[in-house]
Motif scaffolding. Structure first.
Motif, PDB file in Angstrom:
ATOM      1  N   GLY A 255       0.761  -1.112  -0.019  1.00 27.33           N
ATOM      2  CA  GLY A 255       0.022   0.009  -0.079  1.00 27.33           C
ATOM      3  C   GLY A 255       0.674   1.310  -0.024  1.00 27.33           C
ATOM      4  N   MET A 256       2.041   1.055   0.702  1.00 26.73           N
ATOM      5  CA  MET A 256       2.726   2.505   0.853  1.00 26.73           C
ATOM      6  C   MET A 256       3.567   2.512  -0.486  1.00 26.73           C
ATOM      7  SD  MET A 256       4.058   2.739   4.642  1.00 26.73           S
ATOM      8  CE  MET A 256       4.814   0.928   4.950  1.00 26.73           C
ATOM      9  N   ILE A 257       3.956   1.555  -1.170  1.00 27.70           N
ATOM     10  CA  ILE A 257       4.697   1.695  -2.247  1.00 27.70           C
ATOM     11  C   ILE A 257       3.717   2.001  -3.538  1.00 27.70           C
ATOM     12  CG2 ILE A 257       5.633   0.361  -4.311  1.00 27.70           C
ATOM     13  CD1 ILE A 257       7.014  -1.595  -2.022  1.00 27.70           C
ATOM     14  N   TYR A 258       2.484   1.603  -3.531  1.00 31.19           N
ATOM     15  CA  TYR A 258       1.529   2.111  -4.352  1.00 31.19           C
ATOM     16  C   TYR A 258       1.107   3.759  -4.246  1.00 31.19           C
ATOM     17  CZ  TYR A 258      -2.956   2.900  -6.821  1.00 31.19           C
ATOM     18  OH  TYR A 258      -3.904   3.185  -7.431  1.00 31.19           O
ATOM     19  N   THR A 259       1.097   4.031  -3.125  1.00 35.07           N
ATOM     20  CA  THR A 259       0.804   5.488  -2.669  1.00 35.07           C
ATOM     21  C   THR A 259       2.012   6.361  -3.243  1.00 35.07           C
ATOM     22  OG1 THR A 259      -0.395   4.953  -0.765  1.00 35.07           O
ATOM     23  CG2 THR A 259       0.491   7.187  -0.951  1.00 35.07           C
ATOM     24  N   GLY A 260       3.158   6.008  -3.008  1.00 32.01           N
ATOM     25  CA  GLY A 260       4.483   6.789  -3.098  1.00 32.01           C
ATOM     26  C   GLY A 260       4.592   6.627  -4.965  1.00 32.01           C
ATOM     27  N   TYR A 261       4.302   5.545  -5.736  1.00 33.99           N
ATOM     28  CA  TYR A 261       4.406   5.475  -6.956  1.00 33.99           C
ATOM     29  C   TYR A 261       3.310   6.428  -7.632  1.00 33.99           C
ATOM     30  CZ  TYR A 261       3.972   3.737 -11.742  1.00 33.99           C
ATOM     31  OH  TYR A 261       4.186   3.356 -12.834  1.00 33.99           O
ATOM     32  N   GLU A 262       2.086   6.320  -7.196  1.00 30.35           N
ATOM     33  CA  GLU A 262       1.234   7.157  -7.678  1.00 30.35           C
ATOM     34  C   GLU A 262       1.303   8.693  -7.469  1.00 30.35           C
ATOM     35  OE1 GLU A 262      -1.541   6.795  -9.900  1.00 30.35           O
ATOM     36  OE2 GLU A 262      -0.686   4.560  -9.790  1.00 30.35           O
ATOM     37  N   LEU A 263       1.866   9.201  -6.235  1.00 26.93           N
ATOM     38  CA  LEU A 263       2.208  10.543  -5.992  1.00 26.93           C
ATOM     39  C   LEU A 263       3.397  10.953  -6.727  1.00 26.93           C
ATOM     40  CD1 LEU A 263       2.104  10.734  -2.276  1.00 26.93           C
ATOM     41  CD2 LEU A 263       0.911  11.977  -3.679  1.00 26.93           C
ATOM     42  N   ILE A 264       4.486  10.310  -7.083  1.00 26.71           N
ATOM     43  CA  ILE A 264       5.365  10.491  -8.040  1.00 26.71           C
ATOM     44  C   ILE A 264       4.974  10.673  -9.353  1.00 26.71           C
ATOM     45  CG2 ILE A 264       7.581   9.631  -9.127  1.00 26.71           C
ATOM     46  CD1 ILE A 264       8.326   8.445  -6.601  1.00 26.71           C
ATOM     47  N   ASN A 265       3.948   9.886  -9.901  1.00 25.22           N
ATOM     48  CA  ASN A 265       3.350  10.035 -11.272  1.00 25.22           C
ATOM     49  C   ASN A 265       2.212  11.077 -11.271  1.00 25.22           C
ATOM     50  OD1 ASN A 265       4.909   8.185 -12.553  1.00 25.22           O
ATOM     51  ND2 ASN A 265       3.363   6.551 -12.110  1.00 25.22           N
ATOM     52  N   LYS A 266       2.115  12.146 -10.189  1.00 27.92           N
ATOM     53  CA  LYS A 266       1.307  12.997 -10.291  1.00 27.92           C
ATOM     54  C   LYS A 266      -0.079  12.624 -10.442  1.00 27.92           C
ATOM     55  CE  LYS A 266       4.743  16.778 -10.840  1.00 27.92           C
ATOM     56  NZ  LYS A 266       5.515  16.280 -10.102  1.00 27.92           N
ATOM     57  N   SER A 267      -0.681  11.615  -9.613  1.00 24.14           N
ATOM     58  CA  SER A 267      -2.160  11.183  -9.893  1.00 24.14           C
ATOM     59  C   SER A 267      -2.935  12.449  -9.116  1.00 24.14           C
ATOM     60  CB  SER A 267      -2.072  10.158  -9.163  1.00 24.14           C
ATOM     61  OG  SER A 267      -3.903   9.350  -9.222  1.00 24.14           O
ATOM     62  N   SER A 268      -4.233  12.585  -9.657  1.00 23.74           N
ATOM     63  CA  SER A 268      -5.091  13.561  -9.239  1.00 23.74           C
ATOM     64  C   SER A 268      -5.985  13.163  -8.176  1.00 23.74           C
ATOM     65  CB  SER A 268      -6.009  14.109 -10.559  1.00 23.74           C
ATOM     66  OG  SER A 268      -6.591  12.961 -11.102  1.00 23.74           O
ATOM     67  N   ALA A 269      -6.044  11.580  -7.976  1.00 26.23           N
ATOM     68  CA  ALA A 269      -7.031  11.024  -6.771  1.00 26.23           C
ATOM     69  C   ALA A 269      -6.104  11.259  -5.609  1.00 26.23           C
ATOM     70  CB  ALA A 269      -7.042   9.915  -7.289  1.00 26.23           C
ATOM     71  N   TYR A 270      -6.120  12.380  -5.096  1.00 28.65           N
ATOM     72  CA  TYR A 270      -5.329  12.424  -3.741  1.00 28.65           C
ATOM     73  C   TYR A 270      -6.173  11.997  -2.610  1.00 28.65           C
ATOM     74  CZ  TYR A 270      -2.119  15.529  -6.069  1.00 28.65           C
ATOM     75  OH  TYR A 270      -1.225  15.936  -6.949  1.00 28.65           O
ATOM     76  N   THR A 271      -7.431  12.000  -2.433  1.00 27.34           N
ATOM     77  CA  THR A 271      -8.441  11.300  -1.729  1.00 27.34           C
ATOM     78  C   THR A 271      -8.013   9.862  -1.421  1.00 27.34           C
ATOM     79  OG1 THR A 271      -9.883  13.268  -1.794  1.00 27.34           O
ATOM     80  CG2 THR A 271     -10.749  11.099  -0.613  1.00 27.34           C
ATOM     81  N   THR A 272      -8.223   9.349  -2.732  1.00 28.95           N
ATOM     82  CA  THR A 272      -7.979   7.942  -2.642  1.00 28.95           C
ATOM     83  C   THR A 272      -6.586   7.440  -2.134  1.00 28.95           C
ATOM     84  OG1 THR A 272      -9.575   7.768  -4.517  1.00 28.95           O
ATOM     85  CG2 THR A 272      -8.136   5.705  -4.092  1.00 28.95           C
ATOM     86  N   LEU A 273      -5.457   8.267  -2.666  1.00 30.19           N
ATOM     87  CA  LEU A 273      -4.190   8.005  -2.435  1.00 30.19           C
ATOM     88  C   LEU A 273      -3.733   8.075  -0.787  1.00 30.19           C
ATOM     89  CD1 LEU A 273      -2.066   9.584  -5.289  1.00 30.19           C
ATOM     90  CD2 LEU A 273      -2.542   7.329  -4.687  1.00 30.19           C
ATOM     91  N   SER A 274      -4.619   9.075  -0.207  1.00 30.31           N
ATOM     92  CA  SER A 274      -4.358   9.479   1.273  1.00 30.31           C
ATOM     93  C   SER A 274      -5.130   8.283   2.075  1.00 30.31           C
ATOM     94  CB  SER A 274      -4.950  10.716   1.765  1.00 30.31           C
ATOM     95  OG  SER A 274      -6.439  10.635   1.481  1.00 30.31           O
ATOM     96  N   VAL A 275      -6.158   7.792   1.761  1.00 29.59           N
ATOM     97  CA  VAL A 275      -6.792   6.757   2.367  1.00 29.59           C
ATOM     98  C   VAL A 275      -6.108   5.356   2.170  1.00 29.59           C
ATOM     99  CG1 VAL A 275      -8.758   5.080   2.191  1.00 29.59           C
ATOM    100  CG2 VAL A 275      -9.116   7.631   1.993  1.00 29.59           C
TER     101      VAL A 275
END
Length: 61
Positions: A18-38
């Motif tokens: 879960g933490m790797i997925y969150t980091g990967y998506e944040l690096i790729n500048k995903s727009s779903a910040y709510t989902t990433l924070s959860v």
């Protein structure tokens, strides 16, 4: 192997994923910040719960 230790290892692995997925998506500048924070918070909870379960479970022969 103890069931609690096995469950703790599974929780730890899920938390890491879960933490790797969150980091990967944040690096790729995903727009779903709510989902990433959860996902990130749940990953942290799983990780620390798994570590605590493995650490505090005693081996019984």
């Amino acid at each position: 192997m103890n069931v609690k230790r096995t469950f703790g290892a599974i929780l730890t692995i899920l938390g890491i994923v879960g933490m790797i997925y969150t980091g990967y998506e944040l690096i790729n500048k995903s727009s779903a910040y709510t989902t990433l924070s959860v996902v990130g918070v749940i990953g942290l909870i799983f990780f620390f719960a798994g570590i605590g379960l493995v650490k505090n479970t005693k081996d019984e022969a």
